[in-house]
Design a protein around this motif. Structure first.
Motif, PDB file in Angstrom:
ATOM      1  N   ALA A  91       0.838  -1.210   0.000  1.00 15.26           N
ATOM      2  CA  ALA A  91       0.000   0.000   0.000  1.00 15.26           C
ATOM      3  C   ALA A  91       0.870   1.255   0.000  1.00 15.26           C
ATOM      4  O   ALA A  91       0.545   2.248  -0.669  1.00 15.26           O
ATOM      5  N   GLY A  92       1.969   1.219   0.735  1.00 21.93           N
ATOM      6  CA  GLY A  92       2.871   2.364   0.755  1.00 21.93           C
ATOM      7  C   GLY A  92       3.504   2.620  -0.598  1.00 21.93           C
ATOM      8  O   GLY A  92       3.612   3.775  -1.039  1.00 21.93           O
ATOM      9  N   GLN A  93       3.916   1.560  -1.284  1.00 23.38           N
ATOM     10  CA  GLN A  93       4.504   1.719  -2.618  1.00 23.38           C
ATOM     11  C   GLN A  93       3.479   2.229  -3.615  1.00 23.38           C
ATOM     12  O   GLN A  93       3.786   3.071  -4.473  1.00 23.38           O
ATOM     13  N   LEU A  94       2.236   1.741  -3.513  1.00 21.71           N
ATOM     14  CA  LEU A  94       1.177   2.215  -4.405  1.00 21.71           C
ATOM     15  C   LEU A  94       0.890   3.692  -4.154  1.00 21.71           C
ATOM     16  O   LEU A  94       0.710   4.475  -5.107  1.00 21.71           O
ATOM     17  N   THR A  95       0.863   4.085  -2.886  1.00 23.80           N
ATOM     18  CA  THR A  95       0.635   5.496  -2.547  1.00 23.80           C
ATOM     19  C   THR A  95       1.737   6.382  -3.112  1.00 23.80           C
ATOM     20  O   THR A  95       1.467   7.453  -3.681  1.00 23.80           O
ATOM     21  N   LYS A  96       2.983   5.946  -2.978  1.00 22.20           N
ATOM     22  CA  LYS A  96       4.100   6.719  -3.526  1.00 22.20           C
ATOM     23  C   LYS A  96       3.970   6.877  -5.035  1.00 22.20           C
ATOM     24  O   LYS A  96       4.203   7.958  -5.587  1.00 22.20           O
ATOM     25  N   TRP A  97       3.596   5.793  -5.705  1.00 19.92           N
ATOM     26  CA  TRP A  97       3.443   5.861  -7.167  1.00 19.92           C
ATOM     27  C   TRP A  97       2.357   6.849  -7.552  1.00 19.92           C
ATOM     28  O   TRP A  97       2.533   7.673  -8.458  1.00 19.92           O
ATOM     29  N   LEU A  98       1.228   6.806  -6.850  1.00 21.91           N
ATOM     30  CA  LEU A  98       0.132   7.731  -7.148  1.00 21.91           C
ATOM     31  C   LEU A  98       0.546   9.179  -6.893  1.00 21.91           C
ATOM     32  O   LEU A  98       0.185  10.079  -7.658  1.00 21.91           O
ATOM     33  N   VAL A  99       1.312   9.407  -5.831  1.00 20.99           N
ATOM     34  CA  VAL A  99       1.783  10.764  -5.526  1.00 20.99           C
ATOM     35  C   VAL A  99       2.707  11.264  -6.633  1.00 20.99           C
ATOM     36  O   VAL A  99       2.579  12.409  -7.095  1.00 20.99           O
ATOM     37  N   TRP A 100       3.651  10.427  -7.072  1.00 23.27           N
ATOM     38  CA  TRP A 100       4.572  10.856  -8.130  1.00 23.27           C
ATOM     39  C   TRP A 100       3.831  11.138  -9.430  1.00 23.27           C
ATOM     40  O   TRP A 100       4.143  12.109 -10.132  1.00 23.27           O
TER      41      TRP A 100
ATOM     42  N   VAL B 217       9.103  11.384 -13.499  1.00 24.24           N
ATOM     43  CA  VAL B 217       8.850  10.141 -14.238  1.00 24.24           C
ATOM     44  C   VAL B 217       9.729   9.020 -13.688  1.00 24.24           C
ATOM     45  O   VAL B 217       9.270   7.885 -13.498  1.00 24.24           O
ATOM     46  N   TYR B 218      10.987   9.337 -13.429  1.00 24.85           N
ATOM     47  CA  TYR B 218      11.916   8.325 -12.902  1.00 24.85           C
ATOM     48  C   TYR B 218      11.437   7.812 -11.545  1.00 24.85           C
ATOM     49  O   TYR B 218      11.401   6.593 -11.303  1.00 24.85           O
ATOM     50  N   ASN B 219      11.053   8.719 -10.651  1.00 25.37           N
ATOM     51  CA  ASN B 219      10.596   8.301  -9.322  1.00 25.37           C
ATOM     52  C   ASN B 219       9.315   7.474  -9.396  1.00 25.37           C
ATOM     53  O   ASN B 219       9.143   6.511  -8.648  1.00 25.37           O
ATOM     54  N   ALA B 220       8.420   7.852 -10.291  1.00 28.28           N
ATOM     55  CA  ALA B 220       7.190   7.076 -10.468  1.00 28.28           C
ATOM     56  C   ALA B 220       7.510   5.675 -10.974  1.00 28.28           C
ATOM     57  O   ALA B 220       6.928   4.682 -10.518  1.00 28.28           O
ATOM     58  N   ALA B 221       8.439   5.592 -11.923  1.00 34.79           N
ATOM     59  CA  ALA B 221       8.820   4.291 -12.471  1.00 34.79           C
ATOM     60  C   ALA B 221       9.458   3.413 -11.405  1.00 34.79           C
ATOM     61  O   ALA B 221       9.173   2.204 -11.314  1.00 34.79           O
ATOM     62  N   MET B 222      10.327   4.001 -10.563  1.00 32.39           N
ATOM     63  CA  MET B 222      10.971   3.229  -9.504  1.00 32.39           C
ATOM     64  C   MET B 222       9.959   2.717  -8.488  1.00 32.39           C
ATOM     65  O   MET B 222      10.073   1.593  -7.994  1.00 32.39           O
ATOM     66  N   SER B 223       8.957   3.537  -8.173  1.00 32.05           N
ATOM     67  CA  SER B 223       7.911   3.091  -7.245  1.00 32.05           C
ATOM     68  C   SER B 223       7.122   1.933  -7.833  1.00 32.05           C
ATOM     69  O   SER B 223       6.756   0.984  -7.132  1.00 32.05           O
ATOM     70  N   LEU B 224       6.881   1.991  -9.141  1.00 33.67           N
ATOM     71  CA  LEU B 224       6.143   0.914  -9.797  1.00 33.67           C
ATOM     72  C   LEU B 224       6.969  -0.370  -9.834  1.00 33.67           C
ATOM     73  O   LEU B 224       6.441  -1.468  -9.638  1.00 33.67           O
ATOM     74  N   VAL B 225       8.274  -0.228 -10.071  1.00 37.83           N
ATOM     75  CA  VAL B 225       9.163  -1.392 -10.063  1.00 37.83           C
ATOM     76  C   VAL B 225       9.160  -2.046  -8.685  1.00 37.83           C
ATOM     77  O   VAL B 225       9.084  -3.274  -8.560  1.00 37.83           O
ATOM     78  N   LYS B 226       9.249  -1.238  -7.635  1.00 33.33           N
ATOM     79  CA  LYS B 226       9.227  -1.778  -6.272  1.00 33.33           C
ATOM     80  C   LYS B 226       7.903  -2.470  -5.979  1.00 33.33           C
ATOM     81  O   LYS B 226       7.867  -3.534  -5.350  1.00 33.33           O
ATOM     82  N   LEU B 227       6.797  -1.853  -6.429  1.00 29.73           N
ATOM     83  CA  LEU B 227       5.482  -2.453  -6.195  1.00 29.73           C
ATOM     84  C   LEU B 227       5.378  -3.818  -6.857  1.00 29.73           C
ATOM     85  O   LEU B 227       4.782  -4.745  -6.302  1.00 29.73           O
ATOM     86  N   ALA B 228       5.977  -3.953  -8.047  1.00 26.68           N
ATOM     87  CA  ALA B 228       5.923  -5.229  -8.759  1.00 26.68           C
ATOM     88  C   ALA B 228       6.658  -6.339  -8.007  1.00 26.68           C
ATOM     89  O   ALA B 228       6.402  -7.520  -8.228  1.00 26.68           O
ATOM     90  N   ARG B 229       7.566  -5.967  -7.092  1.00 26.48           N
ATOM     91  CA  ARG B 229       8.311  -6.965  -6.338  1.00 26.48           C
ATOM     92  C   ARG B 229       7.467  -7.662  -5.282  1.00 26.48           C
ATOM     93  O   ARG B 229       7.917  -8.625  -4.664  1.00 26.48           O
ATOM     94  N   VAL B 230       6.251  -7.189  -5.054  1.00 28.65           N
ATOM     95  CA  VAL B 230       5.418  -7.780  -4.012  1.00 28.65           C
ATOM     96  C   VAL B 230       5.176  -9.258  -4.289  1.00 28.65           C
ATOM     97  O   VAL B 230       5.113 -10.070  -3.357  1.00 28.65           O
TER      98      VAL B 230
END
Length: 204
Positions: free
Chosen positions: A30-39, A70-83
């Motif tokens: 949820a934290g990673q998803l929130t970060k992605w939405l914020v970015w 864009v880079y920060n959003a992409a990194m958050s999405l990459v981290k989220l995919a690791r779930v």
């Protein structure tokens, strides 16, 4: 968790069966998803400001801002995919506890963990600090005092601070990258079986 933290090898119930593990992973996701939405929201806001409100001369520096967002959003999405990988690891390996696991050299950090098949030997897992970042011992203090991890450091581990805070997923380059040679030597049959169960590459 401490009941099984000092056992050797792969003994003990898998981490996913430990109370609190599932909720900790859910909070992390949820934290990673929130970060992605914020970015993403910040990117749209910056784009609006660039196109509608700013003079033409200010567009060039704003392009840099948009690129960073864009880079920060992409990194958050990459981290989220690791779930999904983290869930598989937690369903295969037990939790372990390690004190004094942090090693920092010139701002680069690794966790030094025992080899499950040969506990007197150690294996290092690199801790990423981002493209421009570096680590200090103060930043990793909680991990160093009591690192919780589930996995095989020769392949991949889920790590956490005490209380199942600060979850993360660390992996060896050889575990999932098909451009590298998979690990072959020093692996017991059980280690090979568990590594394959999390989708890691194991040499014959």
């Amino acid at each position: 968790m401490s009941t099984y933290s000092q056992q050797s090898g792969f003994d003990g119930p898998v981490a996913w069966g430990t109370p609190g593990t599932g909720s900790a992973l859910s909070r992390w996701a949820a934290g990673q998803l929130t970060k992605w939405l914020v970015w993403v929201a910040l990117w749209w806001g910056a784009l609006y400001v660039t196109v509608v409100l700013l003079p033409v001369g200010a567009v060039v520096p704003m392009v840099l801002v948009l690129t960073v967002l864009v880079y920060n959003a992409a990194m958050s999405l990459v981290k989220l995919a690791r779930v999904w990988r983290m869930r598989r690891i937690l369903g295969v390996y037990p939790w372990r506890q390690q004190r004094g696991a942090v090693r920092i050299t010139k701002g680069k950090a690794v966790f030094v963990l025992p080899d499950p098949d040969n506990p007197e030997k150690t294996v290092s897992l690199k801790v990423s600090a981002g493209v421009l970042g570096s680590w200090t011992r103060a930043a990793l203090k909680d991990y160093d005092e009591e690192l919780w991890y589930a996995g095989d450091p020769r392949f991949a581990c889920v790590v956490a601070k005490p209380g199942l805070r600060g979850l993360g997923c660390l992996a060896q380059p050889t575990a999932f990258n098909y451009r590298t040679s998979p690990r072959r030597k020093g692996l017991s049959p059980e280690a090979r079986e568990r590594a394959r169960a999390i989708g890691a590459r194991v040499g014959d």
